[in-house]
Design a protein around this motif. Sequence first.
Motif, short mmCIF file in Angstrom:
data_model
loop_
_atom_site.label_atom_id
_atom_site.label_comp_id
_atom_site.label_asym_id
_atom_site.label_seq_id
_atom_site.Cartn_x
_atom_site.Cartn_y
_atom_site.Cartn_z
N GLU A 138 38.58 46.21 39.56
CA GLU A 138 38.30 46.31 37.96
C GLU A 138 36.85 47.22 38.04
O GLU A 138 36.34 47.77 36.71
CB GLU A 138 38.54 45.45 36.99
N TYR A 139 36.13 47.12 38.89
CA TYR A 139 34.51 47.62 38.74
C TYR A 139 34.77 49.07 38.66
O TYR A 139 35.34 49.70 39.19
CB TYR A 139 34.11 47.29 40.08
N LYS A 140 33.85 49.37 37.51
CA LYS A 140 33.57 50.93 37.22
C LYS A 140 32.40 51.33 37.77
O LYS A 140 31.54 50.85 37.84
CB LYS A 140 33.35 51.17 35.78
N VAL A 141 32.58 52.22 38.93
CA VAL A 141 31.42 52.78 39.80
C VAL A 141 30.44 53.35 39.09
O VAL A 141 30.76 54.27 38.07
CB VAL A 141 32.16 53.67 41.02
N GLN A 142 29.19 53.05 39.38
CA GLN A 142 28.19 53.45 38.68
C GLN A 142 27.45 54.81 39.40
O GLN A 142 27.29 54.72 40.82
CB GLN A 142 26.88 52.58 38.33
N ASP A 143 26.76 55.71 38.78
CA ASP A 143 26.17 56.81 39.60
C ASP A 143 25.07 56.16 40.29
O ASP A 143 24.19 55.41 39.86
CB ASP A 143 25.41 57.54 38.30
N GLY A 144 24.86 56.38 41.60
CA GLY A 144 23.94 56.24 42.45
C GLY A 144 24.44 54.87 43.15
O GLY A 144 23.58 54.45 44.01
N ASP A 145 25.43 54.21 43.18
CA ASP A 145 25.79 53.05 43.88
C ASP A 145 25.94 53.38 45.12
O ASP A 145 26.55 54.48 45.60
CB ASP A 145 27.21 52.61 43.27
N VAL A 146 25.59 52.56 45.82
CA VAL A 146 25.74 52.56 47.43
C VAL A 146 26.81 51.75 47.70
O VAL A 146 26.63 50.38 47.56
CB VAL A 146 24.32 52.27 48.26
N MET A 147 27.79 51.99 48.50
CA MET A 147 28.90 51.39 48.69
C MET A 147 29.64 51.30 49.88
O MET A 147 29.53 52.18 50.73
CB MET A 147 30.09 52.10 47.58
N HIS A 148 30.28 50.21 50.28
CA HIS A 148 30.96 50.01 51.35
C HIS A 148 32.25 49.41 50.87
O HIS A 148 32.34 48.35 50.47
CB HIS A 148 30.19 49.08 52.59
N PHE A 149 33.51 49.90 51.50
CA PHE A 149 34.83 49.68 50.92
C PHE A 149 35.52 48.74 52.23
O PHE A 149 35.43 49.21 53.33
CB PHE A 149 35.51 50.81 50.53
N LEU A 150 36.17 47.64 51.65
CA LEU A 150 36.94 46.87 52.71
C LEU A 150 38.48 47.12 52.24
O LEU A 150 38.73 47.27 50.91
CB LEU A 150 36.62 45.43 52.57
#
Length: 366
Positions: free
Chosen positions: A351-363
């Motif tokens: 449900e998380y809404k991605v924010q501009d500038g997020d540094v992300m790693h997906f599992l």
Amino acid sequence: MSLSIGIVGLPNVGKSTLFNALTKAQNAEAANYPFCTIEPNKAVVPVPDARLAELAKLVHPERVVASTVDFIDIAGLVEGASKGEGLGNKFLGNIRETQAILEVVRCFENDDVVHVSGSVDPIRDVEVIDTELILSDLQTVESRIERLEKQLKADKSVKPKLELAQVLLKHLEEGKPARGFFDLSEELHRELISELSLLTSKRIIYCANVDEAGMAEDNAHVERLGELARSRGEQMVKISAKMEEELVGLDEIERAEFLGSFGVSESGLEQVIRKSFDLLGLSSYFTAGPKEVRAWTIHKGWSAPKAASVIHTDFERGFIRAEVISYDDYIKYGNEAKCRAAGVLRIEGKEYKVQDGDVMHFLFNV
């Protein structure tokens, strides 16, 4: 996903000069006569984003990959283009799949640069382009209605779509653009607009092309174009295509000094992309690792699984969770391990809404 922008305008308003400057590629012939562009020019341009370089300083990746913008420049449109005048109408199909239109409008006086209509009048020029785009859309809708009428004989379920297309046809015949006609909450409307790819359904950024003197202070042409853009709820940028061309080849320090001498801090490319992102509701997130630091373009409000799909559809299908660090926190602490230790690395779900500038790693797991 890649942002795509179609560049339109009358002949000899500086479209090809601007294209050359924006893409840093001199592959669109610019000359002081109409119709010098006879094939659509396309270029893939990296999105300027200083955050990428800052992340790369910390991560030391093998490569840095920016998001991209596809610019498509077609031959100049003239009055009567939809009836075969000039060359522009031949190439309108090349910008039907773009997400936005950059309409270059001449806003400078120069007797040495001829205007196809004999004088400089930005409002008149916009009206000419509006008319030709509407007439092109009329042809598209008429063709679709003909196909739907034939289809109706064997499939009665297409009747609602046919009726909607007929109402749209009347709307265009009244000289109104498709923008605002469709109710995007209605599935049938969304389906028809997707099928038609109408030019007048796209958002527009008006590009006031001025001379170098016009960069310091808005002239009357720029003021009139700005009023028109505001009245239509559209964006406007002011650019000197000639000045942009002079920026090509300068290093960052030289560019900053050159722009500062005209009282501006952003290049034309940066202005166009920033306003395009705002106009279309786009944003960027980052992935950062030893292989690469990379920016990804998404729509604002996308969930974590949807945002992951721009990397690979399997990431969305098998999404488990995302590890997220805000850009500011990443820069503050210096690396992922320190962010984790400081408690600023967050675990987010579907449900998380991605924010501009997020540094992300997906599992994920498929």
